[in-house]
Scaffold this active site. Structure first.
Site, PDB file in Angstrom:
ATOM      1  CD  GLU A 292     -39.960   9.551 -49.814  1.00 38.41           C
ATOM      2  OE1 GLU A 292     -40.887   8.563 -51.085  1.00 38.41           O
ATOM      3  OE2 GLU A 292     -41.037   8.941 -48.813  1.00 38.41           O
ATOM      4  CG  HIS A 313     -27.084 -14.076 -66.986  1.00 33.98           C
ATOM      5  ND1 HIS A 313     -26.309 -14.245 -66.935  1.00 33.98           N
ATOM      6  CD2 HIS A 313     -28.328 -13.730 -66.105  1.00 33.98           C
ATOM      7  CE1 HIS A 313     -26.696 -15.477 -67.139  1.00 33.98           C
ATOM      8  NE2 HIS A 313     -27.359 -15.258 -65.845  1.00 33.98           N
ATOM      9  CE  LYS A 428     -47.383  13.269 -51.738  1.00 30.89           C
ATOM     10  NZ  LYS A 428     -47.451  12.923 -50.743  1.00 30.89           N
TER      11      LYS A 428
HETATM   12  O1  PA5 Z   1     -43.721   7.682 -47.526  1.00 26.84           O
HETATM   13  C1  PA5 Z   1     -44.030   8.295 -48.053  1.00 26.84           C
HETATM   14  O2  PA5 Z   1     -44.498   9.167 -47.219  1.00 26.84           O
HETATM   15  C2  PA5 Z   1     -44.737   8.606 -48.992  1.00 26.84           C
HETATM   16  O3  PA5 Z   1     -43.974   7.971 -49.931  1.00 26.84           O
HETATM   17  C3  PA5 Z   1     -45.900   8.877 -49.316  1.00 26.84           C
HETATM   18  O4  PA5 Z   1     -46.216   7.096 -48.835  1.00 26.84           O
HETATM   19  C4  PA5 Z   1     -46.387   8.966 -50.847  1.00 26.84           C
HETATM   20  O5  PA5 Z   1     -45.933   9.750 -51.134  1.00 26.84           O
HETATM   21  C5  PA5 Z   1     -48.137   8.275 -50.880  1.00 26.84           C
HETATM   22  O6  PA5 Z   1     -48.770   9.166 -49.988  1.00 26.84           O
HETATM   23  P1  PA5 Z   1     -49.866   9.608 -49.373  1.00 26.84           P
HETATM   24  O7  PA5 Z   1     -49.738   7.936 -48.524  1.00 26.84           O
HETATM   25  O8  PA5 Z   1     -50.098  10.635 -48.720  1.00 26.84           O
HETATM   26  O9  PA5 Z   1     -50.711   9.615 -50.541  1.00 26.84           O
END
Ligand code: PA5
Length: 461
Positions: A292, A313, A428
């Site tokens: 990410e 394996h 989202k």
């Molecule tokens: O790193 C990030 O910002 C995202 O992957 C969030 O962790 C994930 O989408 C969850 O979001 P939130 O904590 O706002 O619910």
């Protein structure tokens, strides 16, 4: 500060890569850019810029988190509702530092609550969790940085209604902890409306970099993990990172530099292969952090989580004889806990197994790690070996800070912003649109048009 050995990186086999080798001199030449990356991180963190706050987490005051965890520790069960960065860090800390099969241990051996994570939207799983807990002695901890993620909202609606219906509003409220931004999203107004317990997720810390904030520390502390040591290990690592003048003295710069150089030569798959079951979840946490943070603007490297020796394996055939498009990190723990010496067996049929008799299981696993690294090196695949002396809170804290730093610095070298996630936000928003959330009508239209294209050609059995 007590100096302890935190981790070490063996990288002599990182420069072999068939026709497109990375040369040692190329790595060495990165020093000025890495110094600039370090300065960039530190000055932005000092100014409290959004995304950079993780660098300071090891030094922040977390007394309020510890106090909340003390209450949480009195519960029989904790159900955490959250996803991505609001879930993976907790799972990683628990599986690295708590005994295996935690929830199944008798309470006399646990002396702390059982822990359930409701991350994915899955009706059967939510119902199963609810059936396993006693609402009276459970706490529901809902974690969301944005305070609006659909999966978290859906799961929380389920648990909150169950709790309220079973216990009544006032007792239910006492059993809820909200961890979210100080003002964004819908969870903060919920806290104000019902008056439940809450912690503020620091504004300058992004979801996937938040494990050493209240997000990860709260449940870890409640389950008996020494979070002060975790933070001290992270801080010690950070001090060491800031001290090194040249790349060759800095394992994080070396790892970031190697990843960057190999990525530029077409090895844009990063395989992290811990040889330790407690670190399997570390691979999942790392995959979010790396994928990410670095997948931006057509650039990036795909994280692959493998587990030694299991994936020997399953994947090693591909790794040694498939395409040369990967960079490998073998992660080992030198000294495990409660090692088993393999017993000698009296059966004649087992005579050929005598090479195992009396030997340690840890030694076997670490030899397998060595064998895998050697097998990769033999066929010219770039591989590094990262090792930590033992898996304890201090070393894990250091390893977390190390990987966050490696990721951020690699992003700097790639000239991308490692701290945003526009692709995640897009998904989202489309989901909100499809679910009919007001304000997301144009997202609904857009996603429907795209789905129509996907559905233009269909083949079925
Ligand atoms: O790193 C990030 O910002 C995202 O992957 C969030 O962790 C994930 O989408 C969850 O979001 P939130 O904590 O706002 O619910």
């Amino acid at each position: 500060m007590q100096e302890k050995s935190l981790l070490s990186l063996a990288y002599g086999a990182a420069f072999t890569g068939g026709n497109s080798n990375v040369a040692f001199t190329e790595l060495d030449a990165l020093t000025p850019r890495l110094q600039a990356a370090d300065a960039w991180l530190r000055s932005n963190a000092a100014q409290g810029k959004e995304g950079f706050g993780w660098m300071d987490l090891p030094r922040r005051n977390v007394d309020n988190v510890q106090a909340m965890a003390r209450w949480l520790a009195t519960r029989e069960s904790i159900v955490q509702v959250g996803i991505g960065g609001s879930a993976l860090g907790n799972l990683m800390l628990h599986s690295a530092l708590l005994p295996p099969c935690w929830n199944e241990l008798p309470s006399s051996k646990r002396n702390a609550p059982r822990f359930f994570m409701a991350d994915n939207v899955d009706s059967a799983e939510n119902r199963a969790i609810w059936s396993l807990i006693n609402p009276e002695s459970t706490a529901i901890v809902v974690v969301s940085k944005s305070g609006s993620t659909a999966e978290t909202a859906a799961n929380f609606l389920f648990f909150w209604e169950k709790l309220r219906d079973t216990l009544g509003e006032a007792p239910a409220r006492e059993r809820v902890v909200v961890v979210t931004d100080k003002e964004k999203g819908i969870l903060r107004p919920f806290v104000e409306e019902i008056g439940c317990k809450s912690l503020i997720l620091p504004e300058d810390v992004g979801g996937r970099f938040s494990v050493l904030s209240c997000v990860g520390l709260l449940s870890a502390w409640a389950l008996g993990i020494d979070c002060k040591e975790l933070l001290q290990g992270a801080n010690e690592l950070d001090v060491l990172l800031g001290r090194t003048p040249s790349i060759l003295e800095n394992p994080a710069w070396i790892l970031a530099g190697l990843n960057f150089l190999h990525m530029n030569k077409g090895r844009n798959i990063n395989v992290l292969m811990p040889y330790a079951d407690p670190l399997e979840r570390f691979g999942e946490w790392f995959a979010q952090l790396w994928g990410e943070s670095l997948g931006k603007g057509g650039k990036g490297s795909t994280p692959v989580r493998a587990l030694g020796a299991v994936d020997q394996h399953s994947q090693i055939q591909l790794y040694t004889s498939g395409p040369d498009d990967k960079f490998y990190t073998i992660l080992t723990v030198e000294q495990g806990k409660g090692d088993i010496a393999m017993p000698a067996a009296p059966e004649r049929a087992f005579e050929k197994l005598s090479y195992l008799y009396g030997k340690s299981m840890d030694a076997l696993r670490n030899f397998e790690a060595e064998a895998t690294a050697a097998a990769l090196h033999k066929v010219g695949r770039p591989v590094v070996s990262l090792s930590i002396p033992t898996l304890d809170p201090h070393r894990l804290g250091a390893l977390i800070q190390f990987y966050e730093y490696v990721t951020a610095v690699t992003g700097y070298l790639m000239n991308i912003n490692p701290f945003d996630q526009p692709g995640v936000e897009q998904g989202k928003n489309y989901t909100y649109g499809l679910m009919g959330r007001s304000g997301f009508e144009s997202d609904a239209q857009e996603v429907r048009a795209l789905s129509a294209k996907i559905g233009e050609r269909i083949a079925s059995f």
